[in-house]
Every structure is written in C-alpha cells, then in structure tokens.
Design a protein around this motif. Structure first.
Motif, short mmCIF file in Angstrom:
data_model
loop_
_atom_site.label_atom_id
_atom_site.label_comp_id
_atom_site.label_asym_id
_atom_site.label_seq_id
_atom_site.Cartn_x
_atom_site.Cartn_y
_atom_site.Cartn_z
N PHE A 106 -10.94 0.92 1.18
CA PHE A 106 -9.76 1.36 1.92
C PHE A 106 -9.98 1.28 3.43
O PHE A 106 -9.01 1.19 4.19
CB PHE A 106 -9.39 2.79 1.53
CG PHE A 106 -8.75 2.90 0.17
CD1 PHE A 106 -7.40 2.64 0.01
CD2 PHE A 106 -9.51 3.24 -0.94
CE1 PHE A 106 -6.81 2.73 -1.25
CE2 PHE A 106 -8.92 3.33 -2.20
CZ PHE A 106 -7.57 3.07 -2.36
N PHE A 109 -9.97 5.80 -4.56
CA PHE A 109 -10.53 6.32 -3.32
C PHE A 109 -11.77 7.17 -3.56
O PHE A 109 -12.73 7.12 -2.79
CB PHE A 109 -9.48 7.14 -2.56
CG PHE A 109 -9.89 7.50 -1.17
CD1 PHE A 109 -9.76 6.59 -0.13
CD2 PHE A 109 -10.41 8.75 -0.88
CE1 PHE A 109 -10.14 6.91 1.16
CE2 PHE A 109 -10.79 9.08 0.40
CZ PHE A 109 -10.66 8.16 1.43
N THR A 168 0.83 -1.21 0.00
CA THR A 168 0.00 0.00 0.00
C THR A 168 0.86 1.25 0.00
O THR A 168 0.58 2.22 -0.73
CB THR A 168 -0.93 0.00 1.22
OG1 THR A 168 -1.77 -1.18 1.18
CG2 THR A 168 -1.82 1.22 1.24
N ALA A 169 1.91 1.25 0.82
CA ALA A 169 2.83 2.40 0.85
C ALA A 169 3.53 2.58 -0.48
O ALA A 169 3.71 3.71 -0.96
CB ALA A 169 3.85 2.21 1.97
N ARG A 222 0.20 7.14 -7.08
CA ARG A 222 -0.73 7.92 -6.27
C ARG A 222 -1.99 8.27 -7.05
O ARG A 222 -3.10 8.27 -6.50
CB ARG A 222 -0.03 9.19 -5.79
CG ARG A 222 -0.83 9.99 -4.77
CD ARG A 222 -0.01 11.14 -4.23
NE ARG A 222 1.25 10.65 -3.68
CZ ARG A 222 2.25 11.44 -3.32
NH1 ARG A 222 2.15 12.76 -3.48
NH2 ARG A 222 3.36 10.93 -2.82
N ARG A 228 2.35 1.66 -3.39
CA ARG A 228 1.36 2.17 -4.35
C ARG A 228 1.15 3.67 -4.14
O ARG A 228 1.02 4.43 -5.12
CB ARG A 228 0.03 1.43 -4.17
CG ARG A 228 -0.97 1.77 -5.28
CD ARG A 228 -2.31 1.12 -5.08
NE ARG A 228 -3.14 1.32 -6.26
CZ ARG A 228 -4.46 1.38 -6.24
NH1 ARG A 228 -5.12 1.25 -5.11
NH2 ARG A 228 -5.14 1.57 -7.36
N LEU A 229 1.11 4.09 -2.89
CA LEU A 229 0.94 5.51 -2.61
C LEU A 229 2.12 6.32 -3.15
O LEU A 229 1.95 7.43 -3.67
CB LEU A 229 0.79 5.73 -1.10
CG LEU A 229 0.57 7.17 -0.63
CD1 LEU A 229 -0.73 7.73 -1.21
CD2 LEU A 229 0.54 7.23 0.89
N MET A 251 -4.37 5.40 -7.12
CA MET A 251 -4.87 5.16 -5.76
C MET A 251 -5.95 6.19 -5.40
O MET A 251 -6.99 5.83 -4.84
CB MET A 251 -3.72 5.22 -4.77
CG MET A 251 -4.05 4.67 -3.40
SD MET A 251 -2.54 4.55 -2.39
CE MET A 251 -3.19 3.75 -0.93
N VAL A 252 -5.70 7.44 -5.73
CA VAL A 252 -6.69 8.49 -5.47
C VAL A 252 -7.94 8.26 -6.30
O VAL A 252 -9.08 8.45 -5.83
CB VAL A 252 -6.09 9.88 -5.77
CG1 VAL A 252 -7.16 10.96 -5.71
CG2 VAL A 252 -4.98 10.19 -4.77
#
Length: 350
Positions: A83, A74, A59-60, A67, A62-63, A70-71
């Motif tokens: 999430f 979200f 997850t980190a 990003r 991917r962030l 991922m956004v």
C-alpha cells in the motif's frame, strides 16, 4: 451488468502494490527526459496521470465496496507494505512535474499529498504488523516488498529537495526536511535489508518465492542515491547545511556502490528462477517492481555524476536509459497480452 460485475471482481482482487506501475512509468519518463527524449517523456507523463487517476478510483471503490478484504491485505505482513506504493507513486509523479514538465504548483500539491499518505500508511503498516494477534511466521511475512517503506520515504525526500531547488524564496527549511527524510530512509533500509537478506540466505527459498519485489533490494538503494544527490545539488553555498555535505556525499556513494553490487546477483537469481527452475514468464502486477529499480538506478546514477562531478559515470545512464525503456515496454506488452487473452477468453460467444 456483466461489465460492472467483471470490474468489481477486479477491484476486489486489486493488488496492494498496483501503484508500482505509476512509480515505474514516472521514473522511466524522467529517464527519457534526461537523455534528450522530451516527446517520449511527455507521452509517459500523460499516461502516468491517467494511470494514477484510474488506480485512485479503483482503490477508493475497493475501500467503499470491499473494505474487509482491503483491511485483510493491509494487516497481512507479506502484502501490507504494498500500500505504500501509493505514497511513493504520488511523490514520483510530483518529481515528474518538475523534471519533465514545469508544473511547480501541482508538484507542491503532490508533495503535500505524498507526505500525508506517507505519514498515515507507514505508521499504520508498522503498527498493524506489530500489534497483529496472528502472525504467519518469518519466512511468510518478510520479503523485498517491505523495502517500499524505504522507497516511499526517499521518493518524498527527492521531491522535497527538487521543490527546494525550484523555490524562489529561501529554501533552508525544505532542504532540512529533505535531508532528515533521506537519513530516515537510510536507517530504515539498514534495518529492513538485514531481515530480508537473513530470510534469503538462511531459509530455503523456492524459485517461485523469489518474486519481483526482491528487486527493491536494489531499487531502495537507487532512490536513496537519487535523494542524496538532489540534496547535494540543491544546497546553496550559503546554507547552514553545507558542513554536512561531505557526509551526505560519502553516504550517497556508499548506497550507489551497494546498489551496483546487487544488480548482478538479482540477474543471476532471475536466470535461476526462469531458466534453471523453469518458472514460466507471465504478467504480474509485481513485475513493475523490476522496471522501477532499473529506471531509478539510471536516474540516480545520472544525478550522482552531477553531484560528485564524476563525468565518467554518465556512461552508465547513457546505456541504462535504453535498458529501462526496454524493460518498461516488455512488461507493458506482456500485460496487454494477458489482458487481451483474459478478455477474449471471457467474451460472450454469439
């Protein structure tokens, strides 16, 4: 480099609800511990620690690297609630630290982390959903996955109640927080399930649209049962919250009865999906959303029987523990089979 590229491709497509694996494994571990299987419970706990750490790393990554995607997940109403499995998984792992092994300090650390994650994710998710300029429409937005908001709230409530029960000092503050979270989770369930059932009943639903997250319709009730039962069990006789216990007991039984009602309907819909409509059985990350409710219903019923002194209810978890273990094993085996096939298919030929 090929291995790194393959890993990055997986990271980019990482499912927002991937921490459902930790939630399912954690509750099945607790289930095994409650029914005299300590070595199995410990093995699942060890596996869960590794899975949690690994998914955190992914997850980190991917962030850091992806990003934008991922956004995009979200702010997508149909995926964003996934999430919240991170917050729920953190609390479930904390409960394991008290019910499977004796690690109160780690449990406290996970409770703090779970609370921070819950606060951040639940408000950001609802804010992003409300303020989104483009919305895909009701039927494409709402699904059972939204109820992870309830699961994360009640998982935190259960962990806080357990910490209150293990605290050497006066625990009124912990129990008050647990009770408030329990009531908030109950309110969220009543709000969200109305939308979910409205979508299921009054809009056409194809078999492929009945996905595993709809099992959280029952799972959210099961974890609410667990949280309420733990509040009752861990409230001391001298607590100022004692007058509220009859209300909590009745409300908890109400949620357990409703969870019990959901189970046959969900089984019927699964049979409709796979047998009548011939949707093939293949591994998805969301499959852990089936295992978690089954395990949670078993654990919640076990604690409810203790909270209400209803020994005849213990028959359900005595059978349910084997159902939840079998469900976990089947999903794990199907997942390993898919992983093996994907690796074999992409393996370089000499």
């Amino acid at each position: 480099m090929a291995v790194v590229d393959a890993l990055l491709r997986r990271v980019r497509r990482l499912d927002p609800g991937c921490f459902a694996l930790v939630m399912a494994t954690g509750i099945v571990s607790v289930d095994a511990s409650q029914h005299g299987m300590p070595w199995l419970a410990l093995a699942l706990f060890a596996f869960n620690l590794i899975a949690y750490a690994w998914l955190l790393v992914l997850t980190a990554l991917r962030l850091a690297r992806f990003r934008h995607s991922m956004v995009a997940d979200f702010v997508d109403p149909s995926r964003g609630a996934g999430f919240l499995t991170l917050a729920a998984a953190t609390s479930v792992l904390g409960s394991q630290c008290l019910l499977v092994v004796s690690c109160p300090r780690l449990a406290l650390g996970l409770a703090i982390a779970g609370a921070v994650l819950w606060l951040a994710l639940i408000y950001l998710f609802f804010a992003a959903t409300i303020t989104a300029r483009f919305k895909p429409g009701f039927t494409r937005s709402i699904n059972g996955g939204w109820l992870v908001a309830v699961v994360s709230t009640q998982a935190l409530a259960a962990l806080v109640a357990l910490i209150a029960g293990h605290a050497p000092t006066p625990r009124g503050g912990w129990l008050f927080v647990a009770l408030c979270l329990y009531l908030l989770g109950a309110a969220l369930y009543l709000l969200i399930i109305t939308l979910v059932v409205y979508r299921m009943v009054f809009f056409p639903m194809r078999a492929r649209e009945f996905t595993p997250p709809y099992w959280i319709d029952m799972g959210a009730l099961a974890v609410t049962t667990l949280a309420g039962s733990l509040v009752v069990i861990n409230t001391p006789a001298a607590s100022p919250l004692l007058p509220l216990l009859p209300f909590v007991k009745g409300f908890t039984l109400f949620f357990w009865a409703t969870a019990s009602w959901w189970i046959p309907l969900l089984v019927i819909l699964e049979l409709w999906r796979h047998i009548w409509r011939h949707v093939p059985v293949r591994y998805e990350t969301d499959d852990w959303d089936i295992v978690f409710p089954i395990g949670m219903y078993t654990v919640g019923t076990f604690e409810l029987a203790q909270a209400l002194h209803l020994d005849f209810l213990r028959t359900i978890p005595a059978v349910g523990v084997y159902v939840s273990l079998l469900a976990w094993l089947l999903v794990a085996l199907i997942g390993l089979r898919r992983l093996y096939r994907s690796q074999f298919r992409h393996a370089p030929h000499v």
